[in-house]
Structures are given as structure tokens and as C-alpha cells.
Design a protein around this motif. Structure first.
Motif, mmCIF file in Angstrom:
data_model
loop_
_atom_site.group_PDB
_atom_site.id
_atom_site.type_symbol
_atom_site.label_atom_id
_atom_site.label_comp_id
_atom_site.label_asym_id
_atom_site.label_seq_id
_atom_site.Cartn_x
_atom_site.Cartn_y
_atom_site.Cartn_z
ATOM 1 N N UNK A 244 0.812 -1.216 0.000
ATOM 2 C CA UNK A 244 0.000 0.000 0.000
ATOM 3 C C UNK A 244 0.848 1.271 0.000
ATOM 4 N N UNK A 245 0.406 2.249 -0.731
ATOM 5 C CA UNK A 245 1.134 3.511 -0.884
ATOM 6 C C UNK A 245 1.535 4.172 0.431
ATOM 7 N N UNK A 246 0.647 4.201 1.448
ATOM 8 C CA UNK A 246 1.001 4.959 2.656
ATOM 9 C C UNK A 246 2.087 4.317 3.526
ATOM 10 N N UNK A 247 2.535 3.101 3.220
ATOM 11 C CA UNK A 247 3.508 2.398 4.069
ATOM 12 C C UNK A 247 4.926 2.878 3.744
ATOM 13 N N UNK A 248 5.204 4.161 4.015
ATOM 14 C CA UNK A 248 6.446 4.789 3.576
ATOM 15 C C UNK A 248 7.675 4.218 4.281
ATOM 16 N N UNK A 249 7.610 4.068 5.597
ATOM 17 C CA UNK A 249 8.774 3.576 6.332
ATOM 18 C C UNK A 249 9.095 2.138 5.928
ATOM 19 N N UNK A 250 8.067 1.347 5.739
ATOM 20 C CA UNK A 250 8.265 -0.036 5.345
ATOM 21 C C UNK A 250 8.913 -0.102 3.959
ATOM 22 N N UNK A 251 8.491 0.760 3.062
ATOM 23 C CA UNK A 251 9.081 0.790 1.723
ATOM 24 C C UNK A 251 10.563 1.123 1.793
ATOM 25 N N UNK A 252 10.924 2.074 2.640
ATOM 26 C CA UNK A 252 12.330 2.452 2.762
ATOM 27 C C UNK A 252 13.166 1.308 3.312
ATOM 28 N N UNK A 253 12.629 0.574 4.258
ATOM 29 C CA UNK A 253 13.375 -0.530 4.852
ATOM 30 C C UNK A 253 13.488 -1.705 3.882
ATOM 31 N N UNK A 254 12.470 -1.909 3.079
ATOM 32 C CA UNK A 254 12.559 -2.936 2.042
ATOM 33 C C UNK A 254 13.631 -2.569 1.018
ATOM 34 N N UNK A 255 13.683 -1.302 0.660
ATOM 35 C CA UNK A 255 14.687 -0.845 -0.304
ATOM 36 C C UNK A 255 16.093 -1.067 0.251
ATOM 37 N N UNK A 256 16.265 -0.851 1.541
ATOM 38 C CA UNK A 256 17.571 -1.058 2.160
ATOM 39 C C UNK A 256 17.995 -2.519 2.135
ATOM 40 N N UNK A 257 17.033 -3.428 2.019
ATOM 41 C CA UNK A 257 17.346 -4.859 1.942
ATOM 42 C C UNK A 257 17.480 -5.356 0.509
ATOM 43 N N UNK A 258 17.412 -4.452 -0.424
ATOM 44 C CA UNK A 258 17.608 -4.835 -1.817
ATOM 45 C C UNK A 258 16.344 -5.103 -2.593
ATOM 46 N N UNK A 259 15.189 -4.952 -1.946
ATOM 47 C CA UNK A 259 13.923 -5.124 -2.652
ATOM 48 C C UNK A 259 13.550 -3.834 -3.376
ATOM 49 N N UNK A 260 12.629 -3.943 -4.317
ATOM 50 C CA UNK A 260 12.110 -2.766 -5.014
ATOM 51 C C UNK A 260 10.648 -2.586 -4.645
ATOM 52 N N UNK A 261 10.348 -1.632 -3.768
ATOM 53 C CA UNK A 261 8.946 -1.400 -3.403
ATOM 54 C C UNK A 261 8.152 -0.886 -4.594
#
Length: 285
Positions: A244-261
Motif C-alpha cells: 500500500x502507498x502509505x507504508x512509507x517507512x516499510x518501503x524504505x526498509x525494504x529498499x535497504x534490503x535490496x527489494x524494489x517497493x
């Protein structure tokens, strides 16, 4: 059902390793008859207006993102009078090409189980099972490489865990949900890749939290804020994580693990208590 007496271990996560997107086969149901005419979870309010056209537009965007990424999306026809059928994840659980049908706790959704099971049988799935116990499909059964994680506490019954373990021939870990806002496992936990998961600790009983901590010590833990916008109702193909779009912090942490939100706005469908993962039933070969 308690977890089987197996060694609780998980491969160490490598947060920065390269990620690979693997093509998936997905079943979805267009929200043609979506509405909120009853309340069977805390997110549903029949007095709150629902825009079915907007829900369909948002759903179509999710479908387009999947197809653009190379995933195969198949469709089941929506049935009049079954407004929650759009939440395809609840329709069945498909692992190793075997289909365990759904048996809903609430009468409002009872007809969805047979409708989905008919779809599979009509398309040549030969290993199917009408469930004996209440289970709400892949909303409460999530597969990692090593386990089937099984939620209970609000919808699926603990007895369904043994049924799933016997049918799929995979070890099942039972996890008790205790917060009614996160009434299905896929609202509180998401599988990212292999045995790598993310979850909301506050949604689980102390025993379930301890089990998750021991089994998945490198899991990504969501903040209450990201959990509250259904950030964990996400779908991952091993690299791209649709959330979901509003999950900003989660997206940033996923990006730090190499995922593409891949943020997606499914705000209208959240009025029924579901988001990206709820609308996505993976047909696991």
C-alpha cells in the motif's frame, strides 16, 4: 494446533544481496460487485460510502502492474451477491499445484469457497480438497520455502492447520492472531523471499511472537504506523514488493534490503478490510 516438533531454524538473511524477480501465476477477481453492505471485520462500515468504479480502477492498476512485470494473471468471474469475492486470496490455498478449498466462518462469504474450487476443477487442477475445517484460504496460509505459516484466532480454526499439513505434506507453524484489526495472517505478515518475512509483532500472541522470533530472527519488523495502513498486506515476487502507498517507512526498509517497493493505491478496497495481498491468490506450482 501447536507447531510440530521440528528444529526451528531459518537461513540467515542477507539484507543487501541481489534480488531476483520470478514470474508468478496469479488469480484475481474484478470488484464488479464490490460494496460494503455488512460488517464482519473492524474495517467495514456499511454507512461509509463506497465507490465501486474507483475500486475497479485501483484494482485494474494492480493487475496492470503484475502483467507489466511479466506475471501471468488469470481471472475468476465475480458472482452477484458476493461483494468480498474480490479478495481472491481467501478463495483457496494453492501449493505444489494442490488446491485446498476455503471454508468461511461468516455466512456472508460461505458461497465463495465452492465458487473458487469450481474454477480450479474446471481448469484441470486434479488434486483438490473440500475442507473439513474452517480456513480462509491464503489469507491465513502463507508458504515460505520451509514452512506453511498458519494464522488462527479470528477466522481460520486451529484444526485446519493439521488438515493443511496432511494435504500439502509440509510442516505447519500455527500462529495466533490477537488484534481484531489484523484478523487474517496476511494482514499481519508477508513472505518476501525464501524464508524471509516481514511482520507486525503486536498482532500476535506472546507465544506466536516467540516462535516467529526463533524461526525468523532476521525478519523485518513493521512499525505500528505501517501496519495500520495495511503495509503488510503485500505481495512479493522475490524482488518487487507490491504494498500500500502509505507504508512509507516499510518501503524504505525494504529498499535497504535490496527489494524494489512498488506502492499501489487500493484505498477503496481497504474499506472492505483488504488490500494488495487480499486481491492476489498465487497459484504456486
Amino acid at each position: 494446533m501447536t507447531a510440530p516438533a521440528l528444529a526451528l531454524s531459518s537461513p540467515a538473511a542477507a539484507p543487501t544481496r541481489p534480488r531476483t524477480s520470478r514470474p508468478r501465476r496469479i488469480l484475481m477477481c474484478r470488484p464488479e460487485f464490490f460494496e460494503v453492505s455488512y460488517a464482519i471485520n473492524p474495517w467495514m462500515n456499511p454507512d461509509r460510502p463506497v465507490d465501486t468504479d474507483l475500486a475497479t480502477t485501483q484494482w485494474e492498476r494492480l493487475r496492470a502492474l503484475y502483467t507489466e512485470a511479466g506475471h501471468t494473471v488469470e481471472l475468476i468471474d465475480p458472482v452477484p451477491g458476493l461483494p468480498d469475492m474480490v479478495y481472491a486470496a481467501n478463495g483457496a490455498t494453492v501449493i505444489d499445484g494442490k488446491v485446498l478449498g476455503a471454508r468461511f466462518r461468516n455466512p456472508e462469504r460461505a458461497a465463495e469457497g465452492p465458487a473458487y474450487l469450481d474454477w480450479f476443477r474446471d481448469r484441470g487442477f486434479t488434486e483438490t480438497r473440500d475442507p473439513r475445517h474452517v480456513n480462509e484460504g491464503a489469507g491465513d496460509f502463507l508458504a515460505t520455502d520451509s514452512w506453511i505459516l498458519a494464522g488462527h484466532g479470528f477466522r481460520s480454526s486451529p484444526e485446519s492447520h493439521r488438515e493443511a499439513q496432511e494435504f500439502f505434506g509440509r510442516p505447519v507453524l500455527g500462529l495466533e492472531l490477537t488484534d481484531p484489526r489484523y484478523y487474517h495472517l496476511d494482514t499481519a505478515l508477508a513472505v518476501l523471499d525464501g524464508d524471509e518475512i516481514m511482520y507486525n509483532p503486536a498482532a500476535f500472541s506472546p507465544a506466536a511472537r516467540a516462535l516467529l522470533d526463533r524461526t525468523f530472527p532476521d525478519a523485518l519488523l513493521a512499525t505500528p504506523e505501517d501496519a495500520a495502513v495495511f503495509g503488510l498486506n503485500a505481495f512479493s515476487d522475490g524482488r518487487d514488493v507490491y504494498l500500500p502507498e502509505p507504508a512509507h517507512h516499510l518501503a524504505a526498509r525494504l529498499r535497504a534490503r535490496g527489494f524494489r517497493p512498488r506502492p499501489v493505491d487500493l484505498s477503496e478496497l481497504l474499506k472492505g478490510g483488504g488490500s494488495i495481498k487480499c486481491c492476489t491468490l498465487e497459484l504456486r506450482p
